[in-house]
Design a protein around this motif. Structure first.
Motif, mmCIF file in Angstrom:
data_model
loop_
_atom_site.group_PDB
_atom_site.id
_atom_site.type_symbol
_atom_site.label_atom_id
_atom_site.label_comp_id
_atom_site.label_asym_id
_atom_site.label_seq_id
_atom_site.Cartn_x
_atom_site.Cartn_y
_atom_site.Cartn_z
ATOM 1 N N SER A 110 46.516 87.071 81.467
ATOM 2 C CA SER A 110 46.829 85.662 81.249
ATOM 3 C C SER A 110 45.936 85.064 80.170
ATOM 4 O O SER A 110 44.740 85.392 80.094
ATOM 5 C CB SER A 110 46.626 84.875 82.544
ATOM 6 O OG SER A 110 46.602 83.483 82.297
ATOM 7 N N TYR A 111 46.510 84.163 79.387
ATOM 8 C CA TYR A 111 45.691 83.506 78.360
ATOM 9 C C TYR A 111 44.699 82.519 78.947
ATOM 10 O O TYR A 111 43.830 82.009 78.233
ATOM 11 C CB TYR A 111 46.551 82.867 77.296
ATOM 12 C CG TYR A 111 47.286 81.575 77.584
ATOM 13 C CD1 TYR A 111 47.623 81.157 78.862
ATOM 14 C CD2 TYR A 111 47.686 80.768 76.521
ATOM 15 C CE1 TYR A 111 48.325 79.984 79.077
ATOM 16 C CE2 TYR A 111 48.384 79.591 76.720
ATOM 17 C CZ TYR A 111 48.696 79.202 78.004
ATOM 18 O OH TYR A 111 49.399 78.028 78.214
ATOM 19 N N PRO A 157 50.465 84.076 76.876
ATOM 20 C CA PRO A 157 50.850 82.685 77.079
ATOM 21 C C PRO A 157 52.281 82.615 77.614
ATOM 22 O O PRO A 157 52.731 83.514 78.330
ATOM 23 C CB PRO A 157 50.731 82.115 75.671
ATOM 24 C CG PRO A 157 51.185 83.258 74.791
ATOM 25 C CD PRO A 157 50.748 84.525 75.509
ATOM 26 N N PHE A 158 53.021 81.546 77.253
ATOM 27 C CA PHE A 158 54.448 81.472 77.566
ATOM 28 C C PHE A 158 55.163 82.593 76.816
ATOM 29 O O PHE A 158 54.925 82.801 75.626
ATOM 30 C CB PHE A 158 55.020 80.123 77.135
ATOM 31 C CG PHE A 158 54.791 79.023 78.134
ATOM 32 C CD1 PHE A 158 55.817 78.601 78.966
ATOM 33 C CD2 PHE A 158 53.560 78.400 78.230
ATOM 34 C CE1 PHE A 158 55.614 77.588 79.884
ATOM 35 C CE2 PHE A 158 53.349 77.385 79.146
ATOM 36 C CZ PHE A 158 54.377 76.979 79.984
ATOM 37 N N ALA A 192 50.189 78.119 73.344
ATOM 38 C CA ALA A 192 50.634 79.272 72.567
ATOM 39 C C ALA A 192 51.878 79.847 73.217
ATOM 40 O O ALA A 192 52.146 79.638 74.397
ATOM 41 C CB ALA A 192 49.539 80.323 72.503
ATOM 42 N N ALA A 193 52.654 80.580 72.430
ATOM 43 C CA ALA A 193 53.849 81.248 72.943
ATOM 44 C C ALA A 193 54.042 82.538 72.166
ATOM 45 O O ALA A 193 53.619 82.659 71.012
ATOM 46 C CB ALA A 193 55.072 80.348 72.811
ATOM 47 N N ALA A 194 54.697 83.498 72.808
ATOM 48 C CA ALA A 194 54.940 84.794 72.174
ATOM 49 C C ALA A 194 56.265 85.341 72.656
ATOM 50 O O ALA A 194 56.772 84.951 73.704
ATOM 51 C CB ALA A 194 53.825 85.782 72.493
ATOM 52 N N PRO A 312 56.240 85.140 83.956
ATOM 53 C CA PRO A 312 56.079 83.772 83.541
ATOM 54 C C PRO A 312 54.984 83.633 82.517
ATOM 55 O O PRO A 312 54.439 84.609 82.037
ATOM 56 C CB PRO A 312 55.685 83.071 84.824
ATOM 57 C CG PRO A 312 54.935 84.101 85.571
ATOM 58 C CD PRO A 312 55.553 85.416 85.205
ATOM 59 N N ARG A 313 54.616 82.374 82.249
ATOM 60 C CA ARG A 313 53.414 82.135 81.481
ATOM 61 C C ARG A 313 52.298 82.946 82.099
ATOM 62 O O ARG A 313 52.167 83.090 83.310
ATOM 63 C CB ARG A 313 53.116 80.640 81.545
ATOM 64 C CG ARG A 313 51.805 80.252 80.989
ATOM 65 C CD ARG A 313 51.555 78.796 81.200
ATOM 66 N NE ARG A 313 51.751 78.452 82.584
ATOM 67 C CZ ARG A 313 51.550 77.250 83.067
ATOM 68 N NH1 ARG A 313 51.198 76.279 82.281
ATOM 69 N NH2 ARG A 313 51.737 76.983 84.336
ATOM 70 N N GLY A 314 51.385 83.318 81.214
ATOM 71 C CA GLY A 314 50.246 84.090 81.665
ATOM 72 C C GLY A 314 49.536 83.427 82.718
ATOM 73 O O GLY A 314 48.858 83.998 83.505
#
Length: 314
Positions: A110-111, A157-158, A192-194, A312-314
């Motif tokens: 997770s971030y 991240p997301f 952030a997103a990836a 999900p998101r981190g």
């Protein structure tokens, strides 16, 4: 290389399998539910080290790509339950991997652990049991692996993208919200997103290079306004995104905390401190520079009744 991908049928795991095979590696999959693409049906949450050893035999590396839901409500105290779900399976997996002589590993993390390093004054593990468990997952997983088995922890991240009907578990609510007539109001912060594909590329790079460090992964940094604007555009419901006052965000978060307390329940992210996260810029530097547009279109290309399955998101 021959790599075992735990969670190999999920959003990120499926992309990792694809990238491994594209680069000429062999990939085998382990998942909780049997299926045509599952080599080893097994619930890692209850699997012992003895059960894992024969599945890891003959492999060079292992990728842990199962999801963890930080917003799931559980009865107090939540920490022992989260630790059992997040930390213990990784310790058993990498203990077995070390004993079988594997030489590389990746954990999808997770971030929040990245932001804990950047901002220790936020005291994230003290406030949030989920973040505490993510930190313990990385530390104890590496300790179990030992020096001969470097473990890269990807701080995620997301995540946008799709693998069949698999999408991130936050996609369904955002899809419905973006398509509705409800106002689009968001806090001042961002994230952030990836794409799942970018994560898979970084994971396989880490395996090939036998990297053992923390690796934050982000394609773009987006304010919440930018993110929701692009999602609304992807579902052809373009409209203005307004700003929620910080005081309103904090009030709603406090009410969420009070509601949980009344029900004697908790979530991994403590609502009493959630506003601090929503109002912050949870950005990653540097980003890959890849555009999220292809993954964003794939995520919202159709109503996601199947949303909620993976990563999900981190």
């Amino acid at each position: 290389m021959r790599i075992l991908v735990v969670g190999g049928t999920g959003l990120i795991g499926s992309h990792v399998v694809d990238v491994l095979r594209e680069r000429g590696h062999a990939a085998t999959t382990l998942a909780r539910t049997a299926g045509p693409t599952v080599d080893h049906p097994l619930d890692l949450g209850s699997a012992s080290t003895d059960e894992l050893r024969p599945l890891l035999a003959g492999h060079d590396g292992v990728v842990y790509a199962t999801r963890a839901d930080e917003q799931r409500l559980l009865r107090k105290p939540i920490y022992p339950k989260l630790r059992r779900d997040i930390v213990d399976p990784v310790v058993r997996l990498f203990t077995a991997a070390r004993e079988q002589g594997l030489t590389c590993g990746v954990v999808m993390g997770s971030y929040y652990t990245y932001h804990d390093r950047l901002h220790p004054q936020w005291r994230l593990p003290a406030h949030h049991a989920y973040i505490r468990c993510r930190l313990e997952q990385a530390r104890e997983g590496r300790a179990a692996a030992g020096p001969g088995l470097p473990v890269a922890v990807l701080e995620l991240p997301f995540i946008f993208g799709r693998a069949g009907d698999r999408v991130s578990n936050w996609v369904g609510p955002l899809d419905r919200w973006a398509r509705s007539r409800a106002p689009l109001l968001v806090p001042a912060g961002g994230t952030a997103a990836a794409s799942a594909r970018s994560v898979a590329d970084v994971a396989v790079d880490a395996l090939e290079q036998r990297r053992g460090e923390d690796i934050p992964v982000g394609d773009e940094n987006l304010t919440w306004s930018e993110m929701i604007t692009r999602i609304a555009g992807a579902v052809d419901r373009r409209r203005r995104v307004g700003r929620l006052p910080a005081a309103a965000v904090r009030t709603v978060a406090r009410l969420g905390g009070a509601f949980q307390a009344l029900g004697r329940k908790q979530s991994g992210i403590n609502p009493a401190h959630l506003a601090d996260l929503l109002l912050a810029e949870l950005f990653i530097e540097p980003t890959t520079g890849r555009s999220l547009d292809p993954a964003l279109r794939a995520t919202f290309i159709e109503p996601t009744a199947a949303a909620g399955h993976e990563s999900p998101r981190g």
